[in-house]
Design a protein around this motif. Structure first.
Motif, mmCIF file in Angstrom:
data_model
loop_
_atom_site.group_PDB
_atom_site.id
_atom_site.type_symbol
_atom_site.label_atom_id
_atom_site.label_comp_id
_atom_site.label_asym_id
_atom_site.label_seq_id
_atom_site.Cartn_x
_atom_site.Cartn_y
_atom_site.Cartn_z
ATOM 1 N N ALA A 191 0.890 -1.382 -0.063
ATOM 2 C CA ALA A 191 0.023 0.008 0.062
ATOM 3 C C ALA A 191 0.949 1.231 0.054
ATOM 4 N N ILE A 192 1.852 1.062 0.632
ATOM 5 C CA ILE A 192 2.754 2.482 0.803
ATOM 6 C C ILE A 192 3.401 2.687 -0.627
ATOM 7 N N LEU A 193 3.825 1.565 -1.327
ATOM 8 C CA LEU A 193 4.440 1.781 -2.698
ATOM 9 C C LEU A 193 3.434 2.291 -3.572
ATOM 10 N N THR A 194 2.019 2.010 -3.471
ATOM 11 C CA THR A 194 1.068 2.402 -4.379
ATOM 12 C C THR A 194 0.715 3.984 -3.904
ATOM 13 N N ARG A 195 0.920 4.220 -2.914
ATOM 14 C CA ARG A 195 0.455 5.600 -2.507
ATOM 15 C C ARG A 195 1.552 6.668 -2.393
ATOM 16 N N SER A 196 2.751 6.411 -2.877
ATOM 17 C CA SER A 196 3.828 7.281 -2.781
ATOM 18 C C SER A 196 4.333 7.603 -4.094
ATOM 19 N N ARG A 197 4.761 8.977 -4.251
ATOM 20 C CA ARG A 197 5.282 9.404 -5.315
ATOM 21 C C ARG A 197 6.488 8.981 -5.751
ATOM 22 N N ARG A 198 7.319 8.815 -4.540
ATOM 23 C CA ARG A 198 8.560 8.484 -4.925
ATOM 24 C C ARG A 198 8.857 7.338 -3.689
ATOM 25 N N THR A 199 9.627 6.358 -4.177
ATOM 26 C CA THR A 199 9.497 5.133 -3.226
ATOM 27 C C THR A 199 11.221 4.834 -2.813
ATOM 28 N N LEU A 200 11.545 4.760 -1.803
ATOM 29 C CA LEU A 200 12.901 4.456 -1.394
ATOM 30 C C LEU A 200 13.056 3.097 -0.595
ATOM 31 N N LEU A 201 13.870 2.350 -0.879
ATOM 32 C CA LEU A 201 14.127 1.037 -0.183
ATOM 33 C C LEU A 201 15.403 1.176 0.818
ATOM 34 N N VAL A 202 15.478 0.738 1.898
ATOM 35 C CA VAL A 202 16.749 0.772 2.889
ATOM 36 C C VAL A 202 16.885 -0.633 3.197
ATOM 37 N N ALA A 203 18.003 -1.386 2.870
ATOM 38 C CA ALA A 203 18.203 -2.499 3.325
ATOM 39 C C ALA A 203 19.815 -2.982 3.281
ATOM 40 N N ASP A 204 20.218 -3.333 4.256
ATOM 41 C CA ASP A 204 21.819 -3.451 4.371
ATOM 42 C C ASP A 204 22.052 -4.873 3.425
ATOM 43 N N HIS A 205 23.416 -5.179 3.492
ATOM 44 C CA HIS A 205 23.921 -6.349 2.564
ATOM 45 C C HIS A 205 23.541 -7.447 3.451
ATOM 46 N N THR A 206 23.239 -7.679 4.792
ATOM 47 C CA THR A 206 22.878 -8.751 5.312
ATOM 48 C C THR A 206 21.527 -9.242 4.653
ATOM 49 N N LYS A 207 20.630 -8.566 4.142
ATOM 50 C CA LYS A 207 19.203 -8.842 3.597
ATOM 51 C C LYS A 207 19.565 -9.701 2.157
ATOM 52 N N PHE A 208 20.617 -9.745 1.788
ATOM 53 C CA PHE A 208 20.798 -10.762 0.421
ATOM 54 C C PHE A 208 21.075 -12.107 1.045
ATOM 55 N N LYS A 209 21.810 -12.282 2.373
ATOM 56 C CA LYS A 209 22.123 -13.591 2.442
ATOM 57 C C LYS A 209 21.031 -14.253 3.619
ATOM 58 N N ARG A 210 19.710 -13.568 3.442
ATOM 59 C CA ARG A 210 18.545 -14.162 4.133
ATOM 60 C C ARG A 210 17.319 -14.553 3.126
ATOM 61 N N THR A 211 16.681 -15.307 3.420
ATOM 62 C CA THR A 211 15.226 -15.264 2.707
ATOM 63 C C THR A 211 13.791 -15.403 3.491
ATOM 64 N N ALA A 212 12.879 -14.996 3.058
ATOM 65 C CA ALA A 212 11.569 -14.806 3.797
ATOM 66 C C ALA A 212 10.800 -15.487 2.527
ATOM 67 N N PRO A 213 9.346 -15.788 3.124
ATOM 68 C CA PRO A 213 8.601 -16.411 2.140
ATOM 69 C C PRO A 213 7.414 -15.483 1.482
ATOM 70 N N ALA A 214 7.350 -14.366 1.984
ATOM 71 C CA ALA A 214 6.094 -13.509 1.389
ATOM 72 C C ALA A 214 6.950 -12.367 0.438
ATOM 73 N N ARG A 215 6.446 -12.169 -0.848
ATOM 74 C CA ARG A 215 6.959 -11.164 -1.594
ATOM 75 C C ARG A 215 6.105 -9.819 -1.687
ATOM 76 N N ILE A 216 6.716 -8.561 -1.406
ATOM 77 C CA ILE A 216 6.287 -7.320 -1.171
ATOM 78 C C ILE A 216 6.194 -6.814 -2.725
ATOM 79 N N ALA A 217 7.492 -6.759 -3.520
ATOM 80 C CA ALA A 217 7.361 -6.086 -4.856
ATOM 81 C C ALA A 217 8.756 -6.608 -5.422
ATOM 82 N N SER A 218 9.188 -5.885 -6.492
ATOM 83 C CA SER A 218 10.520 -5.983 -7.024
ATOM 84 C C SER A 218 11.306 -4.890 -6.788
#
Length: 258
Positions: free
Chosen positions: A194-221
């Protein structure tokens, strides 16, 4: 040094770095590669780490690691990411900050911004920015998740849909090799979408450890965000995809890094 002394330090290194290597640990402790392989096998058998080629990573699964542990994980990298992200947020605008330790770090970096309207489903963000008298804070409401002070569910999503934000800032639990942004809680995923669809500009903050993990639910690309702030270079294939998608990637150096 006995394995009972090495094991806690190995886990601490894994939490800071997201991954440990056999060669790196052998050099660090001054022991043989075989000794470290036994240590990693023992920790994997106990469910504390997952073995990968050449080393081990923090275990993945369908549940997230503890919130306080996530706060400590790569704190310097998150601060660098937050500072760079906050620099992209002008004064006199409406911003959404969602759940997560990285978005909390962004809130800290917004403490001296003026005339912001900040909407959040993160009680910790609200408490941080309550100290900024030039910031108007709106909390969405919703079901309180006691583990991290997050507000989730249909009430939260409905509140978000009443706004049009200049900037939406989101975090995540993991990022897949193909650029999919992932999380553990399906209700939180709905909020992030919902945040992605209601924002004119979207910023993702995620450090490198997030590339070494997995999770089951997809938010977006990553294709669906305008800017991605992280602390280490992406794999060349994913970096090329981001360039094709028009997603700007900003690598943020932490303390003591070039």
């Amino acid at each position: 040094m006995s394995q009972t002394i090495r094991h806690p330090e190995i886990l601490d290194i894994a939490r800071r770095e997201g991954k440990v290597t056999v060669e790196g640990l052998a050099e660090h402790f001054g022991v043989t590669l075989q000794t470290i392989r036994r240590d990693l096998s023992d920790l994997a058998h106990a469910g504390r780490l997952e073995r990968v080629h050449g080393g081990a990573v923090l275990p993945s699964g369908t549940t997230n690691i503890g919130y306080e542990e996530r706060r400590r994980l790569n704190a310097d990298g998150k601060t660098a990411i937050a500072r760079a992200c906050a620099a992209q947020i002008p004064e006199n605008c409406a911003v959404f900050l969602n759940i997560g330790t990285s978005t909390e770090a962004v809130a800290v970096e917004l403490m001296h911004h003026r005339n912001l309207l900040v909407v959040t489903n993160n009680m910790n963000v609200a408490n941080i920015l309550s100290q900024n008298r030039d910031c108007n804070v709106i909390v969405t409401g919703g079901s309180l998740r006691h583990s991290d002070g997050g507000l989730i569910g249909d009430i939260t999503t409905a509140a978000i849909r009443q706004f049009k934000f200049d900037i939406g800032v989101i975090g995540c639990s993991a990022i897949d090799n193909d650029g999919d942004i992932l999380d553990f809680d399906v209700q939180e995923v709905g909020v992030s979408q919902a945040i992605l669809t209601r924002s004119r500009r979207t910023l993702l903050v995620a450090d490198h450890t997030k590339f070494k993990r997995t999770a089951p639910a997809r938010i977006a690309s990553l294709q669906n965000v305008d800017m991605f702030f992280t602390d280490r270079a992406l794999h060349p294939d994913l970096s090329a995809r981001c360039a094709d998608w028009g997603t700007e990637v900003q690598i943020c150096a932490g303390k003591g890094k070039a």
